[in-house]
Every structure is written in C-alpha cells, then in structure tokens.
Write a protein that holds these residues in place. Structure first.
Motif, PDB file in Angstrom:
ATOM      1  N   VAL A  57      13.449   7.421  -1.906  1.00  0.00           N
ATOM      2  CA  VAL A  57      12.242   8.171  -1.587  1.00  0.00           C
ATOM      3  C   VAL A  57      12.224   9.347  -2.554  1.00  0.00           C
ATOM      4  N   ASP A  58      11.142   9.456  -3.307  1.00  0.00           N
ATOM      5  CA  ASP A  58      11.055  10.493  -4.327  1.00  0.00           C
ATOM      6  C   ASP A  58      12.228  10.422  -5.309  1.00  0.00           C
ATOM      7  N   GLY A  59      12.623   9.198  -5.628  1.00  0.00           N
ATOM      8  CA  GLY A  59      13.618   9.027  -6.681  1.00  0.00           C
ATOM      9  C   GLY A  59      15.077   9.082  -6.244  1.00  0.00           C
ATOM     10  N   ASP A  60      15.351   9.477  -4.999  1.00  0.00           N
ATOM     11  CA  ASP A  60      16.752   9.568  -4.578  1.00  0.00           C
ATOM     12  C   ASP A  60      17.100   8.512  -3.542  1.00  0.00           C
ATOM     13  N   ASP A  61      18.324   8.005  -3.632  1.00  0.00           N
ATOM     14  CA  ASP A  61      18.861   7.053  -2.672  1.00  0.00           C
ATOM     15  C   ASP A  61      18.952   7.735  -1.302  1.00  0.00           C
ATOM     16  N   VAL A  62      18.115   7.303  -0.360  1.00  0.00           N
ATOM     17  CA  VAL A  62      18.069   8.027   0.919  1.00  0.00           C
ATOM     18  C   VAL A  62      19.394   7.958   1.676  1.00  0.00           C
ATOM     19  N   HIS A  63      20.142   6.889   1.443  1.00  0.00           N
ATOM     20  CA  HIS A  63      21.399   6.758   2.190  1.00  0.00           C
ATOM     21  C   HIS A  63      22.503   7.648   1.640  1.00  0.00           C
ATOM     22  N   ARG A  64      22.224   8.322   0.540  1.00  0.00           N
ATOM     23  CA  ARG A  64      23.211   9.248  -0.012  1.00  0.00           C
ATOM     24  C   ARG A  64      22.794  10.696   0.145  1.00  0.00           C
ATOM     25  N   LEU A  65      21.621  10.924   0.638  1.00  0.00           N
ATOM     26  CA  LEU A  65      21.156  12.306   0.811  1.00  0.00           C
ATOM     27  C   LEU A  65      21.789  12.911   2.059  1.00  0.00           C
ATOM     28  N   PRO A  66      21.934  14.224   2.097  1.00  0.00           N
ATOM     29  CA  PRO A  66      22.298  14.853   3.367  1.00  0.00           C
ATOM     30  C   PRO A  66      21.227  14.490   4.411  1.00  0.00           C
ATOM     31  N   TRP A  67      21.626  14.337   5.668  1.00  0.00           N
ATOM     32  CA  TRP A  67      20.697  13.925   6.724  1.00  0.00           C
ATOM     33  C   TRP A  67      19.448  14.782   6.757  1.00  0.00           C
TER      34      TRP A  67
END
Ligand code: ADP
Ligand code: MG
Length: 247
Positions: A57-67
């Motif tokens: 989402v918006d270029g970043d792997d959502v499963h690696r983002l802080p919650w």
C-alpha cells in the motif's frame, strides 16, 4: 498485490493473486461463495499473513510496516459489523483514530465532520446497536473516514441491506473515494451492481484472480458461465436508480 497466496488450516485458499487499485478508483472483487475473496481481503488488512507474494500500500509491504503505520494506510468495513456492543455511534467512529495520537478537540471535530458526511450527524449519541443496517454501515464508513487512509476495503458492505440502502452506500463510498483520492476495493455480490459502480472489476474463481479490467470488458457471458456455472442472457430488465435526496 502480486503473487499472493494464502493458506488456512494447511489448505491453499488463495493462489498467486494479483490486483491493483489506484487512488480515487473504485475497484470491485466478485466471485462465487467460498472462492477466497474474504481471505484475500484479510491479507491486505493484515488479518492474515500471505504464504507467498507481496501486498503493498503506497509502495510499502504492509506486512513489514509497524502496525500503527499499516492502520494509517488501510481501513476496513468488514462483512460482520463488530458485535452489538454498548458503544455510542460517536465512540465507534472515534475508534478510527486508534492508530494516531489522540487530540480530543480535533478528534471530536473529525468525528462530527465524518458523521455529517455520511448523513448521521444527528446520531452521535445513539447506541450503535440500535441503528438500522444501513445506518450501521454508514457509521462504519465514518469510522473509516476518520482513519484517514489511502485505501478503503469493504467486504460485502451491502449484503444485509435492501436495494435502496445498497445504492446509497455504494454511491457514498464512490463519491468519498473520488473526492479524497482514496483507493477503494469492495467485495460485491451483485454483478450488475458491481459493473455499474466500479472503474475496475476483478473476478475470482477457486482462489485465483481470473480476470481484471473495465467491467464491460471483463463480464462476458463466457466468463460468467465459466466462473459461476450459469448462462448470462441480456434481457429487458428493471434497473434500480437512487432517487434524489438522502446522503
Ligand atoms: P469468500 O469470501 O469468497 O466467500 P472465503 O475467503 O471466506 O470465501 O473462504 C474461502 C475458503 O476458505 C472456503 O472454502 C472456506 O471454507 C475456507 N475458510 C474460510 N475461513 C476459514 C478458516 N478460518 N479456517 C479454515 N478454512 C477457512
Ligand atoms: Mg466472504
């Protein structure tokens, strides 16, 4: 997302699914019961980690983002409305601010604006559980609005509503998305409705995305018969349009 697969209880449910939704665009996901639509959606809102592939989402792997960061990017209106809890509508809407630092005065203002936007400004103090089905869905859309995300997901947002309230929700969501430049992905049941509302349509069958594109190109009689096992025939039919007024 690309190449996304998901497993439940050791069984492959979603197989190498790929789709995209751009800002301001309304995309619909359709497919027979049990084909994996909700499971696919869950990999996007992070209720399920894919066994392979990438969800961005918006270029970043959502499963690696802080919650907290992923919750600032994606809001969900799920099929089952959250239990019949004793919260007021205002409290339910303010739950959308959970991923942010709370600023009470500004949050109250956001809540009021969102309720106004969905046509529920008089309902702030009502108990959520006492709302009608259509009002509940609008309250959940208001909660998603105060979450201020780039992506809005809706899983069968119209399934418990009569046809007028179905159209109302779909109109509302489409207008809001276009106005805010938010990407919207909705699982819809009614193919005619999906075709009428979306810019882009994805069709899922047995865990795979088997077609995607503008609805008039995707929804061919051949595809419908292959995926749903029914014959699609164009006939003179009743077309429901929303009357003026309402939100
Ligand atoms: P859809 O939303 O398209 O109707 P789902 O994604 O809900 O389909 O379900 C896809 C498949 O996964 C179905 O066969 C369903 O039985 C199975 N499934 C759904 N949830 C679970 C679960 N929690 N555990 C095991 N299997 C599940
Ligand atoms: Mg489902």
């Amino acid at each position: 997302m690309s190449g996304v697969s998901a497993r439940l209880d050791g069984r492959g449910i979603v197989h190498e699914a790929g789709l995209r939704v751009d800002g301001g665009e309304f995309a619909a996901l359709v497919g027979p019961n049990g084909c994996g639509k909700s499971t696919l959606m869950r990999t996007i809102y992070r209720a399920l980690r894919p066994s392979a592939g990438l969800v961005t989402v918006d270029g970043d792997d959502v499963h690696r983002l802080p919650w907290r960061e992923s919750a600032r990017r994606t809001a969900v209106v799920a099929q089952e409305t959250p239990a019949e809890l004793d919260f007021t509508v205002g409290e339910v809407v303010l739950m959308g601010r959970t991923p942010y630092r709370r600023v009470p005065a500004a949050d109250e203002e956001r809540c009021a604006r969102a309720l106004d936007r969905v046509g529920l400004s008089g309902a702030r103090e009502r108990v959520y559980a006492t709302l009608s089905g259509g009002e509940k869905q609008r309250a959940l859309v208001a909660r998603a609005l105060v979450q201020e995300t780039r992506l809005l997901l809706l899983d069968e947002p119209t399934s418990h509503l009569d046809v007028r309230h179905q159209l109302e929700i779909l109109h509302l969501v489409r207008e809001l998305g276009a106005e805010l430049g938010m990407a919207t992905l909705a699982v819809l049941h009614d193919l005619n409705q999906a075709a009428a509302f979306c810019d882009r349509l994805y069709v899922m069958s047995a865990g795979r995305i088997v077609a995607g594109g503008p609805p008039d190109r995707v929804l061919t009689p051949e595809l419908i018969s292959r995926v749903y096992g029914v014959r699609a025939v164009h006939r003179t039919q009743l077309v429901f349009e929303r009357l003026g007024g309402g939100p």
